[in-house]
Design an enzyme around this catalytic site. Structure first.
Site, short mmCIF file in Angstrom:
data_model
loop_
_atom_site.label_atom_id
_atom_site.label_comp_id
_atom_site.label_asym_id
_atom_site.label_seq_id
_atom_site.Cartn_x
_atom_site.Cartn_y
_atom_site.Cartn_z
N ASP A 97 0.84 -1.20 0.00
CA ASP A 97 0.00 0.00 0.00
C ASP A 97 0.88 1.25 0.00
OD1 ASP A 97 -2.62 -1.42 0.43
OD2 ASP A 97 -1.55 -2.06 2.22
N GLU B 84 2.50 -6.51 -5.58
CA GLU B 84 2.19 -5.68 -6.76
C GLU B 84 3.39 -4.85 -7.20
OE1 GLU B 84 -1.62 -3.82 -6.84
OE2 GLU B 84 -0.91 -2.10 -7.95
O1 TRH Z 1 4.41 -6.08 0.48
P1 TRH Z 1 3.64 -6.63 -0.63
O2 TRH Z 1 3.27 -8.03 -0.53
O3 TRH Z 1 2.33 -5.76 -0.80
C1 TRH Z 1 1.04 -6.29 -1.01
C2 TRH Z 1 0.60 -6.20 -2.41
O4 TRH Z 1 0.71 -4.89 -2.89
C3 TRH Z 1 -0.82 -6.67 -2.51
O5 TRH Z 1 -1.27 -6.57 -3.82
C4 TRH Z 1 -1.66 -5.82 -1.61
O6 TRH Z 1 -2.95 -6.25 -1.63
C5 TRH Z 1 -1.11 -5.92 -0.22
O7 TRH Z 1 0.24 -5.51 -0.20
C6 TRH Z 1 -1.88 -5.05 0.74
O8 TRH Z 1 4.45 -6.48 -2.01
P2 TRH Z 1 4.71 -5.24 -2.98
O9 TRH Z 1 3.46 -4.74 -3.59
O10 TRH Z 1 5.76 -5.66 -3.90
O11 TRH Z 1 5.28 -4.09 -2.05
C7 TRH Z 1 6.51 -4.16 -1.45
C8 TRH Z 1 7.14 -2.79 -1.39
O12 TRH Z 1 8.18 -2.76 -0.44
C9 TRH Z 1 7.77 -2.38 -2.71
O13 TRH Z 1 7.51 -1.01 -2.94
C10 TRH Z 1 9.26 -2.57 -2.48
C11 TRH Z 1 9.35 -2.22 -1.01
N1 TRH Z 1 10.52 -2.73 -0.31
C12 TRH Z 1 11.60 -1.87 -0.09
O14 TRH Z 1 11.55 -0.71 -0.52
N2 TRH Z 1 12.69 -2.33 0.61
C13 TRH Z 1 12.76 -3.60 1.10
O15 TRH Z 1 13.76 -3.96 1.74
C14 TRH Z 1 11.66 -4.47 0.85
C15 TRH Z 1 11.72 -5.89 1.37
C16 TRH Z 1 10.55 -4.01 0.15
#
Ligand code: TRH
Length: 383
Positions: A25, A285
């Site tokens: 999110d 996502e």
């Molecule tokens: O964390 P997520 O599983 O988020 C999920 C999905 O968006 C899903 O569709 C939604 O319904 C739910 O949240 C509520 O995976 P996502 O979308 O890849 O988001 C991870 C974010 O974290 C991405 O912007 C990358 C960031 N991130 C970092 O910046 N540094 C890090 O060390 C890590 C592990 C992630």
């Protein structure tokens, strides 16, 4: 003589974000805010839990990112605060989070009080989840009239990110390709203190895939040495809970497999991680989109839904990607669409083929207008 066309003036955007779970999110909303700001827009990001921004976007909470102000959600409910805020040109409700009624009422009343009733209210956009399913094309930009409350008579619009020109596209920075071309993975790994000896690099960002143990076993027994770079949070917890492996503070070595545990990375460094690795495990996502832009072979763990609705979403994505049978099998196992038993469906010898698939899809996706540019164009059309 032709007068040169001036770029449209910057707009003020309110982006609303409620953190339901995980990092997506705030991850998507922050990237959107940055994408808008780098296109000259002014953004106020109203968020109920900004804590992840401390590491995801250093400087964001201190107001050091030009064009973006991060504000607590609670202030969007305080009329005395709102009375002093200029009214935005655009409202973005991310993932169906509902804007506080106090916020809507303050805006509607202030328009009424200033005799602005007939003027345009802020362009109101409901930014949806990313999917490759066909309904995204059908529903993209559909209006949704507001039937009651102080904003009765206004119109919201659905905006669907997506993988075809009939959708809102994907978040993408203008200089992404050039930046990746200049990236030096040795330097980056050194900066993170990762003792890389030239082994194959695999990133791990996942929930708790039941196939994780089998995946690690295969890597241990493989002929090619692998270093697994494990992201902080659920992925490293998932490893900790695998009894045969166990979690060590820094890195461990088992057979052909070495493991390095990463600290929480900024979004910029998260991208670097995907650029550095030969194979990426991503989830949700935002990281899926980043894996596509990284152009490396990857497996996606889709966010699971109770009624297995995510199975259709996964198939639609694999179709869009042009995945071959081996890549489909890998995704089916990783997402428990099929049982894990039997076979060794991942990694060699298909990394090269999977890379071609990813790059072909990337080339096509790069031809589309990105999400922020499409949003800006849409808002101007509605003004
Ligand atoms: O964390 P997520 O599983 O988020 C999920 C999905 O968006 C899903 O569709 C939604 O319904 C739910 O949240 C509520 O995976 P996502 O979308 O890849 O988001 C991870 C974010 O974290 C991405 O912007 C990358 C960031 N991130 C970092 O910046 N540094 C890090 O060390 C890590 C592990 C992630």
């Amino acid at each position: 003589m032709n007068t040169p066309l001036l770029p449209p003036p910057p707009l003020l955007w309110d982006v609303f974000c409620r953190v339901v779970d995980n990092l997506g999110d705030i991850g998507v909303c922050w990237r959107l805010a940055v994408n808008l700001a780098t296109r000259g827009q002014q953004v106020r990001l109203w968020v109920d839990d900004p804590s992840a921004l401390h590491w995801m976007a250093p400087g964001a909470l201190e107001g050091r990112i030009p064009g973006i102000q991060v504000l607590p959600w609670s202030q969007s409910q305080q009329t005395d605060v709102l009375d002093k805020c200029p009214m935005a040109d655009v409202w973005i409700e991310a993932f169906g989070c509902e804007i506080a009624p106090e916020f809507i009422a303050t805006c509607a009343h202030s328009m009424g009080a200033r005799g602005l009733k007939d003027l345009k209210h802020p362009a109101w956009i409901n930014l949806e989840y990313l999917t490759a399913e066909r309904f995204a094309e059908r529903s993209h930009t559909l209006p949704s009239p507001v039937m009651n409350g102080p904003a009765c008579g206004w119109t919201k619009y659905f905006f669907y990110p997506g993988f075809t020109p009939q959708t809102g596209g994907l978040l993408r920075e203008g200089n992404r390709v050039q930046q990746q071309a200049l990236f030096d993975r040795c330097d980056w790994l050194q900066r993170l203190g990762i003792p890389w000896q030239g082994e194959r690099l695999v990133s791990l960002f996942c929930y708790e895939p039941p196939a994780l143990g089998e995946f690690l076993r295969q890597l241990q027994e493989d002929t090619t040495p692998t270093r697994l770079l494990v992201t902080s949070g659920r992925a490293s917890e998932a490893l900790k809970n695998l009894s045969p492996i166990g979690l060590q503070p820094l890195s461990i070595q088992r057979g052909q497999l070495s493991i390095s545990y990463l600290p929480p990375l900024s979004q910029a460094d998260f991208d670097h991680l995907l650029w550095a690795c030969d194979f990426n495990c991503v989830r949700g996502e935002d990281s899926l989109v980043r894996a596509l832009w990284a152009g490396k072979p990857f497996v996606w763990q889709i966010y699971p839904q109770d009624d297995n609705a995510h199975h259709d979403k996964l198939q639609a994505f694999l179709d869009m990607l042009g995945a071959d049978t081996t890549l489909r099998n890998l995704h089916h196992i990783w997402n428990s669409v099929t049982p894990t038993t039997g076979g060794r469906p991942w990694l060699q010898p298909n990394l090269d083929a999977w890379q071609v698939i990813t790059r072909t899809a990337r080339e096509r996706l790069l031809q589309m207008d990105d999400l922020a540019s499409q949003l800006i164009a849409f808002v101007w059309k509605k003004r």
